[in-house]
Design an enzyme around this catalytic site. Structure first.
Site, PDB file in Angstrom:
ATOM      1  N   HIS A 211      48.659  84.442  92.984  1.00 26.78           N
ATOM      2  CA  HIS A 211      48.072  85.722  92.585  1.00 26.78           C
ATOM      3  C   HIS A 211      46.691  85.967  93.176  1.00 26.78           C
ATOM      4  O   HIS A 211      46.106  87.015  92.973  1.00 26.78           O
ATOM      5  CB  HIS A 211      47.995  85.837  91.056  1.00 26.78           C
ATOM      6  CG  HIS A 211      46.912  84.985  90.457  1.00 26.78           C
ATOM      7  ND1 HIS A 211      47.073  83.652  90.193  1.00 26.78           N
ATOM      8  CD2 HIS A 211      45.635  85.282  90.096  1.00 26.78           C
ATOM      9  CE1 HIS A 211      45.951  83.167  89.679  1.00 26.78           C
ATOM     10  NE2 HIS A 211      45.059  84.133  89.611  1.00 26.78           N
TER      11      HIS A 211
HETATM   12  C1  UD1 Z   1      42.304  87.652  87.082  1.00 23.60           C
HETATM   13  C2  UD1 Z   1      40.988  86.923  87.330  1.00 23.60           C
HETATM   14  C3  UD1 Z   1      41.274  85.554  87.934  1.00 23.60           C
HETATM   15  C4  UD1 Z   1      42.245  84.777  87.060  1.00 23.60           C
HETATM   16  C5  UD1 Z   1      43.492  85.620  86.786  1.00 23.60           C
HETATM   17  C6  UD1 Z   1      44.423  84.919  85.824  1.00 23.60           C
HETATM   18  C7  UD1 Z   1      39.043  88.312  87.956  1.00 23.60           C
HETATM   19  C8  UD1 Z   1      38.176  88.731  89.068  1.00 23.60           C
HETATM   20  N1  UD1 Z   1      40.151  87.639  88.310  1.00 23.60           N
HETATM   21  O1  UD1 Z   1      42.950  87.818  88.345  1.00 23.60           O
HETATM   22  O2  UD1 Z   1      40.059  84.821  88.018  1.00 23.60           O
HETATM   23  O3  UD1 Z   1      42.617  83.599  87.731  1.00 23.60           O
HETATM   24  O4  UD1 Z   1      43.102  86.869  86.224  1.00 23.60           O
HETATM   25  O5  UD1 Z   1      45.705  85.476  85.832  1.00 23.60           O
HETATM   26  O6  UD1 Z   1      38.735  88.570  86.818  1.00 23.60           O
HETATM   27  N2  UD1 Z   1      48.124  93.769  86.874  1.00 23.60           N
HETATM   28  C9  UD1 Z   1      49.172  94.333  86.194  1.00 23.60           C
HETATM   29  N3  UD1 Z   1      49.320  94.056  84.854  1.00 23.60           N
HETATM   30  C10 UD1 Z   1      48.455  93.259  84.178  1.00 23.60           C
HETATM   31  C11 UD1 Z   1      47.380  92.694  84.882  1.00 23.60           C
HETATM   32  C12 UD1 Z   1      47.225  92.948  86.216  1.00 23.60           C
HETATM   33  O7  UD1 Z   1      49.981  95.052  86.756  1.00 23.60           O
HETATM   34  O8  UD1 Z   1      48.654  93.049  82.966  1.00 23.60           O
HETATM   35  C13 UD1 Z   1      48.002  94.004  88.323  1.00 23.60           C
HETATM   36  C14 UD1 Z   1      47.186  95.247  88.679  1.00 23.60           C
HETATM   37  O9  UD1 Z   1      47.722  95.789  89.834  1.00 23.60           O
HETATM   38  C15 UD1 Z   1      45.811  94.663  88.989  1.00 23.60           C
HETATM   39  C16 UD1 Z   1      46.154  93.338  89.614  1.00 23.60           C
HETATM   40  O10 UD1 Z   1      47.329  92.911  88.916  1.00 23.60           O
HETATM   41  O11 UD1 Z   1      45.053  95.470  89.854  1.00 23.60           O
HETATM   42  C17 UD1 Z   1      45.083  92.305  89.498  1.00 23.60           C
HETATM   43  O12 UD1 Z   1      44.685  92.113  88.143  1.00 23.60           O
HETATM   44  P1  UD1 Z   1      43.201  91.593  87.813  1.00 23.60           P
HETATM   45  O13 UD1 Z   1      43.061  91.396  86.353  1.00 23.60           O
HETATM   46  O14 UD1 Z   1      42.198  92.472  88.465  1.00 23.60           O
HETATM   47  O15 UD1 Z   1      43.100  90.221  88.580  1.00 23.60           O
HETATM   48  P2  UD1 Z   1      44.055  88.941  88.557  1.00 23.60           P
HETATM   49  O16 UD1 Z   1      44.591  88.752  89.908  1.00 23.60           O
HETATM   50  O17 UD1 Z   1      45.026  88.960  87.429  1.00 23.60           O
END
Ligand code: UD1
Length: 363
Positions: A211
């Protein structure tokens, strides 16, 4: 009774907060705030239900966005709840944008910050997590380091006087929740995402996840990882983070050796990690859990828990097909000697002791 506000937002934080909360609630009033950074059912609710974590008192529903937008929205919304609740301290975990936003707000309101998993440093400043953890540590009143190495990092930044090594709460959680799992019976049914190719767990499998933006935002890197997994000697269970769902959807047919499934719950993660022949991941939490379970791992990450490399249990590689295959092949049979450096499973008690001292010890 003093009031502590626990602020979480992303998957790994639910696990850490869940185990600390069990003990914290005996002597403090706990108010849980969920920023809403992770919001899909199997990225959020499932952890609260399965781990029996009290329902958050507030869910800010921030959701996804650019780093600046997401963090800014959290800062603005968190200020309202922190002012309203006026806690005696805030409890933060790890290094996500939720951690950073909460630290900034609490510091501005002069509320003590207790930071669990402090002192992790990779020296890679373009990683958002590195930025988040440095700022949070410097704003905190107590830095709880999981390992001696993390404590040493804090010392180098002149934070020694407010830092303590307490072990890793992930290890506490792993020990506590593993007792609730029947590993012999293993009746966890995985939820397939795009096709339902059957994997016979008893014949062996590799568990994989990815991820990290550096591995997933550039499709070429993700394809290198998937191509490597497709050539493994065991079938691969790949738990798909929502951020890569669309790319996987376009190309899953090319990867007949990979069984793509929905993100795993915590119990599923414990079970499928412990039973795996090998783990391939870029998750900061999963490569540590692999080490704690005694399962060899290849981690496609620029910086992570260096302690896991001891005894050859883990290797950090770049997202290059041949490097990943080589790393797995050379270590899949030859297991090292395990050396646990993540505490003794009593981290939560140590954290609580220090928080008690902070509030009640005459200085
Ligand atoms: C985040 C943390 C990372 C951690 C990870 C655990 C930051 C900068 N990153 O990364 O340190 O290792 O969580 O999993 O805080 N999305 C969905 N549904 C959700 C959540 C996310 O569709 O419930 C998708 C969205 O397109 C979003 C992308 O995933 O833009 C990334 O989500 P985000 O929370 O920004 O970062 P993670 O990659 O999950």
């Amino acid at each position: 009774m003093k009031k502590i506000m626990t602020i979480v937002g992303a998957r790994p934080q639910f696990i850490k907060a869940g185990i600390v909360s069990k003990m914290l609630r005996n002597s403090y009033e706990e108010v849980i705030v969920h920023t809403g950074q992770h919001y899909d059912k199997n990225m959020s609710d499932i952890f609260f239900n399965e781990m029996d974590i009290p329902k958050p008192n507030y869910n800010l529903g921030i959701g996804s966005g650019s780093h600046a937008q997401q963090t800014a929205k959290m800062i603005s919304e968190l200020e309202h709840v922190i002012v309203k609740e006026n806690p005696d301290g805030v409890l933060l975990f790890g290094d996500t944008n939720s951690t950073l936003a909460a630290a900034i707000v609490a510091a501005k309101l002069l509320i003590p910050i207790f930071h669990v998993e402090a002192g992790v440093r990779t020296g890679i400043f373009d990683m958002p997590e590195e930025q988040n953890r440095i700022v949070t540590d410097h704003l905190s009143s107590i830095c709880f380091a999981a390992t001696i190495d993390d404590y040493d990092n804090l010392k180098k930044e002149n934070l020694k006087d407010k830092s303590i090594v307490c072990g890793d709460v992930m290890y506490d959680a792993l020990l506590f929740y593993s007792k609730k799992i029947d590993f012999e019976k293993g009746d966890y049914k995985l939820n397939p995402l795009f096709h339902s190719k059957f994997i016979d767990i008893k014949k062996g499998y590799i568990l994989a996840t990815s991820h990290r933006p550096e591995n997933t935002d550039d499709k070429k890197n993700l394809m290198e990882i998937l191509k490597a997994l497709n050539e493994m000697r065991y079938p691969v269970i790949f738990a798909v983070h929502p951020r890569i769902k669309n790319i996987v959807k376009e190309s899953y047919l090319e990867f007949q050796n990979i069984y793509f499934v929905e993100p795993l719950s915590y119990y599923e993660t414990l079970y499928y990690t412990k039973m795996a022949k090998f783990i391939v991941t870029d998750s900061g939490g999963l490569h540590k859990e692999a080490y704690l379970h005694g399962v060899p791992c290849t981690t496609i990450l620029r910086g992570g828990w260096q302690q896991t490399v001891n005894g050859n249990w883990n290797e950090f590689v770049r997202p290059i097909k041949k490097d990943i295959i080589q790393s797995v092949e050379k270590r899949i049979i030859d297991k090292g000697v395990k050396r646990c450096q993540f505490g003794d499973g009593n981290s939560c008690a140590k954290i609580l002791e220090e928080i008690n001292k902070f509030f009640y010890e005459v200085k």
